[in-house]
Design an enzyme around this catalytic site. Sequence first.
Site: not given
Ligand SMILES: O=C([O-])CC(=O)C(=O)O
Ligand SMILES: [Mg+2]
Length: 552
Positions: A239, A261, A96, A167
């Site tokens: 995103d 999210d 991640y 995710k």
């Molecule tokens: O993915 C991550 O660490 C948190 C998130 O959703 C982003 O920064 O778009």
């Molecule tokens: Mg994100």
Amino acid sequence: MSDEDEGHGGHVLDDPLRTKGTSFTHDERRELGLLGLLPYAVTTLDEQVARSWGEVRRQATDLDRYIYLRALQDRNERLFYAVLAADVSTALPLVYTPTVAEGCRRFSEIWRRPRGLYLSWPDRDHLREALRNRRQREVDVIVVTDGQRILGIGDQGVGGMGIPVGKLSLYTLIGGIDPARTLPVLLDTGTDNPTLLDDPFYLGWRHHRIGEDDYVAFVEAFVAAVQDELPDVLLQWEDFATPHAHPILERYRDRLLTFNDDIQGTAAVALGALRGATEVAGVPLRDQQVVMLGAGSAGVGVMEMVRQAMVDQGLSADEARARCWIVDVRGLLTTDRDDLSDAQRAFAHDSADVAGWGVDGLPALADVVEHVEVGVLVGLSTAQGAFTETIVRTMAGRVERPIIFPLSNPTDNAEARPADLDDWTDGRALIATGSPFPPLHRDDGEDVPVAQCNNVYIFPAVGLAVTAARATRVTDAMMRAAAGALGAASPALSDPHAPLLPPWADVRRVADDIALAVAKQAVADGVAPAASDDDLRDSVRRTRWEPTYGPG
Ligand SMILES: O=C([O-])CC(=O)C(=O)O
Ligand SMILES: [Mg+2]
């Protein structure tokens, strides 16, 4: 399955959801036609986990570790999750943020095996066919992106697929969603990233992004296909660029089981972290002035939830709004600006009230901090280093315990480094970041971990909750319930020196508590079938998939 397949049995070894590799017992090997296909020894899952961690450590770089772990996921999913579960805090930054950012950037270069669905604009008339080709029949959770705003690293085109894949592995690791029931989706509507368009290895549709009307129609066609094929699935948007993120959420939130999210997950985790922080600071949120740097979907989403929480604490809508300040690249959001979306405009301050704050033009972050007794400063701007020493010292001169959350991802984009914040405030700052940072060193030799205020605390639990409760919508109150349950689990509530959020070692247990709170709220909101608290608790427990080898 043909007789021939049954005969040699090798397919079980090639099925990532069924294989145990060298852990198949001798009896199983006979039964499944695997005799002779494996070295003699029978290993335990724990031994496989230990061996895999040895391999992970031996890799030269974190990107190599990411590639190794992704390949392990494609080979043996139960082992992959057992490996992650054995050391969540080491595994998270590899699968991640921040390493996944590199995985997205270099997606075409490090390509190994397909996973999930690629729905590309040239195939727009065949979306249903593509969806029917998915390998998993039943699906609990889809994470979908169009790759346009990946973390804080912008347009990654088809490389954005790294995010839904990453995710969803956390939906499984933390939220216990069965990996056989997860589906990552990439909507390939082109890319405006010139490096990718020029890259001979680029694996996406090599074309600039399509126009707005085509885009809206494509997303609608995708949603319609999902509704037909998988009507009960949780569809999580991830995103998307700001101009698309809010409108998509608004268009579909009352039609589907869906949430964004970046907007809602980030908001819930930030509110959860603020609970512990305001408690330690001794100043409730309703009495704080809150400044957000960044007016993208995540920044506005956080402020919306902060505003609602202030109202819950007794302020009127206007009183709450007056305590919320959003600053973007141009400066403070003010009523005389004509470049604001509706969601942003809701936070604009009257230009007359702030006249003369800026040297020329709009007040900048430094001007706001100069004129307002800011207690909470949050960054979702991707502007590395934007929380400067001057800004932080000004803030720390006004309030005893400044709450400072540089949340931009990945690590390099953070608005400040925790060690600097600690330094500039003589250790008084209450800090949380979006991506992981090393712990803070104290004079007595103690190391204090920095809370990672990342939506990973929230989305897996939301997935678990809606799956367990059979919810049909994700309401705002459900996201607030998630924030409340996370906040209640803050170690800082009982020890002011402890981190603001629970340690990774506890994250799966905390996810159960969050899931229960969200499931209860779903029932209370009438978006899930009636069930007692005990039934819901039971259902959460039964829904949770664990990475173990059963017999057979
Ligand atoms: O993915 C991550 O660490 C948190 C998130 O959703 C982003 O920064 O778009
Ligand atoms: Mg994100």
